[in-house]
Design a protein around this motif. Structure first.
Motif, PDB file in Angstrom:
ATOM      1  N   ALA A  44       0.831  -1.204   0.000  1.00 35.32           N
ATOM      2  CA  ALA A  44       0.000   0.000   0.000  1.00 35.32           C
ATOM      3  C   ALA A  44       0.867   1.257   0.000  1.00 35.32           C
ATOM      4  O   ALA A  44       0.574   2.236  -0.700  1.00 35.32           O
ATOM      5  CB  ALA A  44      -0.935  -0.012   1.212  1.00 35.32           C
ATOM      6  N   ALA A  45       1.935   1.251   0.781  1.00 35.43           N
ATOM      7  CA  ALA A  45       2.818   2.417   0.845  1.00 35.43           C
ATOM      8  C   ALA A  45       3.532   2.637  -0.482  1.00 35.43           C
ATOM      9  O   ALA A  45       3.739   3.772  -0.911  1.00 35.43           O
ATOM     10  CB  ALA A  45       3.826   2.246   1.978  1.00 35.43           C
ATOM     11  N   GLY A  46       3.936   1.550  -1.138  1.00 32.32           N
ATOM     12  CA  GLY A  46       4.602   1.680  -2.431  1.00 32.32           C
ATOM     13  C   GLY A  46       3.740   2.412  -3.439  1.00 32.32           C
ATOM     14  O   GLY A  46       4.213   3.292  -4.165  1.00 32.32           O
ATOM     15  N   GLU A  47       2.481   2.059  -3.494  1.00 29.86           N
ATOM     16  CA  GLU A  47       1.546   2.747  -4.391  1.00 29.86           C
ATOM     17  C   GLU A  47       1.441   4.220  -4.016  1.00 29.86           C
ATOM     18  O   GLU A  47       1.478   5.107  -4.872  1.00 29.86           O
ATOM     19  CB  GLU A  47       0.164   2.084  -4.324  1.00 29.86           C
ATOM     20  N   LEU A  48       1.302   4.494  -2.719  1.00 25.00           N
ATOM     21  CA  LEU A  48       1.121   5.860  -2.245  1.00 25.00           C
ATOM     22  C   LEU A  48       2.361   6.718  -2.516  1.00 25.00           C
ATOM     23  O   LEU A  48       2.259   7.924  -2.740  1.00 25.00           O
ATOM     24  CB  LEU A  48       0.804   5.841  -0.745  1.00 25.00           C
ATOM     25  N   MET A  49       3.545   6.093  -2.518  1.00 23.13           N
ATOM     26  CA  MET A  49       4.794   6.813  -2.739  1.00 23.13           C
ATOM     27  C   MET A  49       5.121   6.994  -4.217  1.00 23.13           C
ATOM     28  O   MET A  49       6.168   7.543  -4.563  1.00 23.13           O
ATOM     29  CB  MET A  49       5.950   6.079  -2.037  1.00 23.13           C
ATOM     30  N   GLY A  50       4.225   6.512  -5.086  1.00 19.18           N
ATOM     31  CA  GLY A  50       4.452   6.658  -6.512  1.00 19.18           C
ATOM     32  C   GLY A  50       5.373   5.615  -7.100  1.00 19.18           C
ATOM     33  O   GLY A  50       5.880   5.792  -8.218  1.00 19.18           O
TER      34      GLY A  50
END
Length: 350
Positions: free
Chosen positions: A220-226
């Motif tokens: 989820a964080a990877g997606e949010l970080m672009g």
């Protein structure tokens, strides 16, 4: 090359990692051919890497590829490759600050810069970031290397916020050389287990439910970080934070991304240090950063690392890195010829 199946190679400890250092000219230029060769050099895929020079752990299955740089701001280019241990995978999606400690001395030994040079400007090909390595000592006995990193072009807070909620967990997403997700250790609620952040790496790795939770957070964080879909990537790293126990600023446990680091990576530590300085981040109430001076001591499972880290205000009003520096050591273990594992023939035996 000295022959189709012989390669000039220097094995070196850089910081808390160990890797094989090559000149780019000694490897195939085509990435797929290069990666296939390196898998055979390191002995992958095999959990023991028994038929290669890998050390059966991600921290000892690393490769540095060095060449003269065409960038006028750098002397040499450094491409880092993480070689899988149990999987036939070679990844260039991250930097490695520990192997970076050996790049300057290696460049001197291989004649890429002048003999006697004690400062080398390095371009990290994986990210395009720059570093200045200043060193002294004999490489066989061990050299002390000061690594200073100018501020990168990307945002310190990739999501634009000091705090985000991903997979029902509050985190701080920070990138000061290594995309990193800071997670309060005690926020990880796992059935039948209270995570403290002081556990041994082996204990954390053996907790399968924790592994599932961390994977949810990382994806989820990877997606949010672009960064897109990071299910097959080694970044972002996840670092668990707990109050310090030995006079440092914080205690850490870092996942790379599945195994728990027995220490902490240089660039990961740089991101953690910057994250501790961010007002309103998840480190508030956990970390104890000093109020005077730039130096932060980050505790990890086998000791600590000191990072010089300070922030400024960026043009968008958000925090930005001002200065990051760290001192590491590097030592040459051998310099010679490595013989890659032969390409198997049908019906052949080892």
């Amino acid at each position: 090359m000295t022959g189709p199946e012989e390669l000039r190679c220097m094995l070196m400890r850089g910081g808390t990692s160990k890797g094989a250092y090559f000149l780019a000219d000694d490897l195939p230029a085509e990435p797929a051919a290069r990666d296939e060769l390196l898998l055979r050099v390191m002995g992958s895929p095999d959990p023991r890497q028994i038929d290669g020079i890998g050390g059966a752990h991600p921290l000892t299955s690393k490769v540095a590829v060095v060449s003269p740089s065409s960038d006028p701001a750098a002397d040499v280019d450094y491409l880092f490759l993480q070689v899988g241990v149990e999987e036939p995978v070679v990844s260039d999606r991250q930097n490695c600050g520990n192997l970076l400690a050996g790049i300057g001395p290696f460049a001197v030994e291989r004649g890429l810069v002048g003999a006697g040079e004690t400062s080398v400007r390095i371009r990290m090909v994986n990210s395009g970031d720059l570093a200045m390595a200043t060193f002294s000592g004999d490489l066989g006995d061990g050299v002390e290397v000061s690594l200073e990193f100018p501020p990168g072009d990307g945002p310190l807070l990739p999501t634009g916020h000091p705090r985000d909620t991903v997979a029902d967990t509050e985190v701080t997403c920070v990138d000061n050389g290594m995309p990193t997700v800071l997670v309060p250790a005690d926020s990880l609620k796992v059935t039948g287990c209270e995570v403290t952040g002081y556990e041994d790496p082996e204990e954390l790795e053996s907790n399968r439910e924790l592994a599932v939770r961390l994977r949810e957070i990382r994806l989820a964080a990877g997606e949010l970080m672009g960064l897109g879909d990071v299910s097959d990537a080694t970044v972002p790293k996840l670092t668990l934070l707990a109050p310090p126990r030995h006079g440092g600023a914080v205690t850490t446990r870092t996942f790379i991304p599945v195994r728990c680091h027995t220490a902490i990576g240089v660039l990961g530590a740089a991101s953690v240090a910057a994250g501790l300085r961010i007002e309103g981040g998840v480190a508030d109430g956990i970390a104890q950063p000093p109020t005077d001076g730039d130096r932060l001591r980050i505790e990890h499972p086998t000791g600590s690392i000191d990072i010089e880290s300070s922030l400024t205000e960026g043009p968008d009003g958000r925090p930005a890195a001002r200065r990051t520096a760290v001192v590491r050591t590097a030592r040459k273990l051998f310099d010679g010829t490595v013989f890659p594992r032969p390409i198997p023939t049908p019906g052949g035996q080892r």
